[in-house]
Design a protein around this motif. Sequence first.
Motif, mmCIF file in Angstrom:
data_model
loop_
_atom_site.group_PDB
_atom_site.id
_atom_site.type_symbol
_atom_site.label_atom_id
_atom_site.label_comp_id
_atom_site.label_asym_id
_atom_site.label_seq_id
_atom_site.Cartn_x
_atom_site.Cartn_y
_atom_site.Cartn_z
ATOM 1 N N ALA A 32 -2.208 8.044 14.097
ATOM 2 C CA ALA A 32 -1.826 6.939 13.210
ATOM 3 C C ALA A 32 -3.045 6.247 12.614
ATOM 4 C CB ALA A 32 -0.978 5.931 13.979
ATOM 5 N N THR A 33 -2.890 5.798 11.376
ATOM 6 C CA THR A 33 -3.914 4.971 10.741
ATOM 7 C C THR A 33 -3.969 3.600 11.388
ATOM 8 O OG1 THR A 33 -3.403 6.126 8.664
ATOM 9 C CG2 THR A 33 -4.758 4.132 8.522
ATOM 10 N N GLU A 34 -2.807 3.024 11.688
ATOM 11 C CA GLU A 34 -2.694 1.744 12.387
ATOM 12 C C GLU A 34 -1.665 1.913 13.501
ATOM 13 O OE1 GLU A 34 -2.370 -1.829 9.835
ATOM 14 O OE2 GLU A 34 -2.446 -0.404 8.182
ATOM 15 N N PRO A 76 3.999 -8.868 13.188
ATOM 16 C CA PRO A 76 5.096 -8.838 12.213
ATOM 17 C C PRO A 76 5.944 -7.574 12.175
ATOM 18 C CG PRO A 76 3.229 -9.964 11.258
ATOM 19 C CD PRO A 76 2.766 -9.443 12.595
ATOM 20 N N PRO A 77 5.376 -6.354 12.160
ATOM 21 C CA PRO A 77 6.257 -5.180 12.097
ATOM 22 C C PRO A 77 7.177 -5.070 13.320
ATOM 23 C CG PRO A 77 3.993 -4.563 11.578
ATOM 24 C CD PRO A 77 3.955 -5.957 12.114
ATOM 25 N N LEU A 78 6.651 -5.394 14.495
ATOM 26 C CA LEU A 78 7.451 -5.298 15.710
ATOM 27 C C LEU A 78 8.475 -6.426 15.800
ATOM 28 C CD1 LEU A 78 4.736 -4.244 18.323
ATOM 29 C CD2 LEU A 78 6.166 -2.820 16.839
ATOM 30 N N LEU A 79 8.120 -7.613 15.310
ATOM 31 C CA LEU A 79 9.059 -8.726 15.296
ATOM 32 C C LEU A 79 10.242 -8.418 14.386
ATOM 33 C CD1 LEU A 79 9.932 -11.589 15.992
ATOM 34 C CD2 LEU A 79 8.365 -12.441 14.229
ATOM 35 N N ALA A 80 9.979 -7.881 13.189
ATOM 36 C CA ALA A 80 11.066 -7.535 12.270
ATOM 37 C C ALA A 80 12.000 -6.507 12.894
ATOM 38 C CB ALA A 80 10.488 -7.005 10.957
ATOM 39 N N CYS A 98 4.676 0.513 16.787
ATOM 40 C CA CYS A 98 4.578 0.705 15.338
ATOM 41 C C CYS A 98 3.419 1.645 15.047
ATOM 42 C CB CYS A 98 4.382 -0.616 14.609
ATOM 43 S SG CYS A 98 4.147 -0.428 12.817
ATOM 44 N N ALA A 99 3.682 2.719 14.316
ATOM 45 C CA ALA A 99 2.649 3.653 13.882
ATOM 46 C C ALA A 99 2.706 3.754 12.364
ATOM 47 C CB ALA A 99 2.865 5.023 14.514
ATOM 48 N N ARG A 100 1.596 3.437 11.718
ATOM 49 C CA ARG A 100 1.502 3.545 10.266
ATOM 50 C C ARG A 100 0.567 4.691 9.895
ATOM 51 N NH1 ARG A 100 0.713 -2.929 8.987
ATOM 52 N NH2 ARG A 100 2.936 -3.460 8.790
ATOM 53 N N LEU A 101 0.941 5.417 8.863
ATOM 54 C CA LEU A 101 0.127 6.517 8.355
ATOM 55 C C LEU A 101 -0.134 6.238 6.885
ATOM 56 C CD1 LEU A 101 -1.054 9.257 9.334
ATOM 57 C CD2 LEU A 101 0.985 10.341 8.357
ATOM 58 N N GLY A 111 0.818 -1.202 0.000
ATOM 59 C CA GLY A 111 0.000 0.000 0.000
ATOM 60 C C GLY A 111 0.852 1.252 0.000
ATOM 61 N N THR A 112 0.208 2.392 0.171
ATOM 62 C CA THR A 112 0.880 3.681 0.150
ATOM 63 C C THR A 112 0.827 4.297 1.535
ATOM 64 O OG1 THR A 112 0.234 4.019 -2.155
ATOM 65 C CG2 THR A 112 0.954 5.963 -0.921
ATOM 66 N N GLY A 113 1.964 4.458 2.142
ATOM 67 C CA GLY A 113 2.004 5.036 3.471
ATOM 68 C C GLY A 113 3.382 4.919 4.080
ATOM 69 N N VAL A 114 3.521 5.448 5.280
ATOM 70 C CA VAL A 114 4.780 5.462 6.019
ATOM 71 C C VAL A 114 4.624 4.620 7.279
ATOM 72 C CG1 VAL A 114 6.401 6.930 7.284
ATOM 73 C CG2 VAL A 114 5.424 7.723 5.134
ATOM 74 N N GLU A 115 5.676 3.896 7.604
ATOM 75 C CA GLU A 115 5.707 3.083 8.817
ATOM 76 C C GLU A 115 6.841 3.581 9.706
ATOM 77 O OE1 GLU A 115 5.038 -1.445 8.996
ATOM 78 O OE2 GLU A 115 7.226 -1.224 8.965
ATOM 79 N N ILE A 116 6.512 3.871 10.967
ATOM 80 C CA ILE A 116 7.494 4.368 11.929
ATOM 81 C C ILE A 116 7.479 3.428 13.131
ATOM 82 C CG2 ILE A 116 8.202 6.316 13.357
ATOM 83 C CD1 ILE A 116 6.349 8.024 11.424
ATOM 84 N N ILE A 117 8.637 2.872 13.452
ATOM 85 C CA ILE A 117 8.740 1.899 14.541
ATOM 86 C C ILE A 117 9.781 2.379 15.536
ATOM 87 C CG2 ILE A 117 9.233 -0.487 15.172
ATOM 88 C CD1 ILE A 117 8.431 -1.299 12.346
ATOM 89 N N ALA A 118 9.433 2.354 16.802
ATOM 90 C CA ALA A 118 10.373 2.668 17.878
ATOM 91 C C ALA A 118 10.609 1.421 18.708
ATOM 92 C CB ALA A 118 9.823 3.791 18.761
ATOM 93 N N VAL A 119 11.868 1.142 18.996
ATOM 94 C CA VAL A 119 12.218 -0.050 19.768
ATOM 95 C C VAL A 119 13.330 0.305 20.752
ATOM 96 C CG1 VAL A 119 13.795 -0.796 17.937
ATOM 97 C CG2 VAL A 119 13.004 -2.462 19.602
#
Length: 337
Positions: A118-120, A311-315, A134-137, A75-83
């Motif tokens: 965030a969208t997700e 999955p996004p957090l595991l990666a 994980c925050a997706r927009l 899809g079209t969007g940005v994914e931002i992950i903090a760990v």
Amino acid sequence: MSQPSSCTEALTDEIRIDHESAVHLAATAARDCARRCALPGAMPDQAAVLASELASNLVKHAVDGTVYVQPQRVGTGVEIIAVDRGPGIRDLDRSMADGYTTTAGSLGAGLGAVRRIATEFSIRTRLGFGTLVCARLSVSGEPRPARRDVGSVCLPAMGERHCGDACDVADTGDSLTGLVVDGLGHGVPAAEAARSAVRSFRTAPDRPLGDILTSLHRSLRHTRGAAAGVLRLHPDRAEYCGVGNIRGVLLAGGEVLHRMTGQPGIIGWNVPTPRTRTFPLPPGAAFVLHSDGVESRWSHSPPAFLLRLPPPLLAASLAHGHRRSRDDATVLTVHAA
């Protein structure tokens, strides 16, 4: 057949949050990523706010924090992950409330604002282990595959501008097919081999897995060559076919069910007859593919908390905790249902 994001070939931006100034770097990376993905209107600024809030929390409360910024894999969007590596959030519900803060005089919007914008949104925390967010927009109204979630991180070796690793996914009817490729060596020649493999994969990702690898072999004959692994998740089973040092791991119920390595050989140079392995797929299973830039020993005795991450957090967790910094590193994770 759903298409991958138009900017999925971009690398993951990695921002180590070890100083206040890194908050600005994370915000700038998120805004730039949103613009590259042509997100409309105020969305690039919203992406910057998400990254800024997550990075600020790491500065104030965490240890060994990192923010990853990248285009969404589908899809079209940005994914931002903090760990981070701790200390974890003791009262998650309270921390998620808008306006909550533990630092006098701080903005206090924090995680509540991130969830609202965030969208997700997903978050996991464990005392002594750390927190992952994980925050997706995403562009409003764009259809997304509902059956499976996908996560990925693709990082060049420390000091390198070009990454010889790549990954891609395609929704192929009632199945999902994923690719991880590791171009031999580092730098531009390895990156060219990886990009050639992705282009070949995208021409017909619904072919039998062995045929996909054979096609990659033809496409990479005039490159440095690569290792590659392809995965297909059906509703009831998983298929894997690989050549070289790509590792596959099947997870279910908080346990490692299967570990897979590729057949000896180099895509583009010498490839044996591809051999596909098939495994039953339990409900809620997840599959991990990664290059050898991620240490394989993570799967030997992993904590249940890690194996149950989405999955996004595991990666992101695998890249953050088990990456070999002197090698390109890619992780692709897919939830079966």
